[in-house]
Motif scaffolding. Structure first.
Motif, PDB file in Angstrom:
ATOM      1  N   SER A  49      -2.845   9.966   2.237  1.00 12.29           N
ATOM      2  CA  SER A  49      -4.069   9.251   2.565  1.00 12.29           C
ATOM      3  C   SER A  49      -4.531   9.658   3.951  1.00 12.29           C
ATOM      4  N   GLY A  50      -5.842   9.505   4.186  1.00  9.83           N
ATOM      5  CA  GLY A  50      -6.397   9.791   5.492  1.00  9.83           C
ATOM      6  C   GLY A  50      -7.503   8.820   5.811  1.00  9.83           C
ATOM      7  N   TYR A  60      -7.649   9.226  -0.472  1.00  8.20           N
ATOM      8  CA  TYR A  60      -6.376   8.950  -1.137  1.00  8.20           C
ATOM      9  C   TYR A  60      -6.075  10.058  -2.142  1.00  8.20           C
ATOM     10  N   SER A  61      -4.835  10.427  -2.238  1.00 12.46           N
ATOM     11  CA  SER A  61      -4.428  11.338  -3.296  1.00 12.46           C
ATOM     12  C   SER A  61      -4.503  10.612  -4.634  1.00 12.46           C
ATOM     13  N   ASP A  62      -4.656  11.340  -5.685  1.00 14.73           N
ATOM     14  CA  ASP A  62      -4.772  10.730  -7.013  1.00 14.73           C
ATOM     15  C   ASP A  62      -3.533   9.907  -7.360  1.00 14.73           C
ATOM     16  N   ARG A  67      -3.466   1.933  -5.436  1.00  9.23           N
ATOM     17  CA  ARG A  67      -2.219   1.229  -5.126  1.00  9.23           C
ATOM     18  C   ARG A  67      -1.968   1.151  -3.621  1.00  9.23           C
ATOM     19  N   PHE A  68      -2.365   2.176  -2.889  1.00  9.93           N
ATOM     20  CA  PHE A  68      -2.151   2.231  -1.444  1.00  9.93           C
ATOM     21  C   PHE A  68      -3.476   1.995  -0.723  1.00  9.93           C
ATOM     22  N   LEU A  81      -0.273   1.686   6.439  1.00 14.88           N
ATOM     23  CA  LEU A  81      -0.341   2.077   5.034  1.00 14.88           C
ATOM     24  C   LEU A  81       0.265   0.947   4.216  1.00 14.88           C
ATOM     25  N   GLN A  82      -0.596   0.210   3.527  1.00 16.92           N
ATOM     26  CA  GLN A  82      -0.143  -0.844   2.626  1.00 16.92           C
ATOM     27  C   GLN A  82       0.130  -0.218   1.265  1.00 16.92           C
TER      28      GLN A  82
END
Length: 118
Positions: A49-50, A60-62, A67-68, A81-82
């Protein structure tokens, strides 16, 4: 001297949650994008994530989208980062990184280990 310190990795069960913290010192935190990357056992480093310097834009990455959640508090020089609905495949060493843009990361923390038990 740029210093990044990640905190609060640990052990979670599948479906559980963890929140990672990263403290950034030695640079003007608010003027830089920040990223979380991770390295799973036996694998290379991958982006997670960035977030833009002012928090206005996130990536976010796939594999973690939905979720994050990445966030930052520039007044506290802290990146978060949750991580919710954790999966076994989220097990990795997580690093925060100072992001110059275009995928160029010029400073990393020491990493914090996240282990998700199935």
């Amino acid at each position: 001297q740029v210093q990044l310190v990640e905190l609060w990795g640990g052990l979670a069960q599948t479906g559980g949650s963890l929140r990672l913290f990263c403290s950034g010192l030695g640079f003007t935190f608010s003027t830089y994008a920040m990223s979380w990357v991770r390295q799973a056992p036996g694998k290379g480093v991958g982006g997670v994530s960035g977030i833009h310097g002012d928090g206005s834009d996130t990536y976010y990455s796939d594999s973690v989208k939905g979720r994050f959640t990445i966030s930052r508090d520039n007044a506290k020089n802290t990146l978060y980062l949750q991580m919710n609905s954790l999966k076994h495949e989220d097990t990795a060493l997580y690093y925060c990184a100072k992001d110059l843009g275009g995928g160029a990361l010029d400073a990393w923390g020491q990493g914090t280990l996240v282990t998700v038990s199935s």
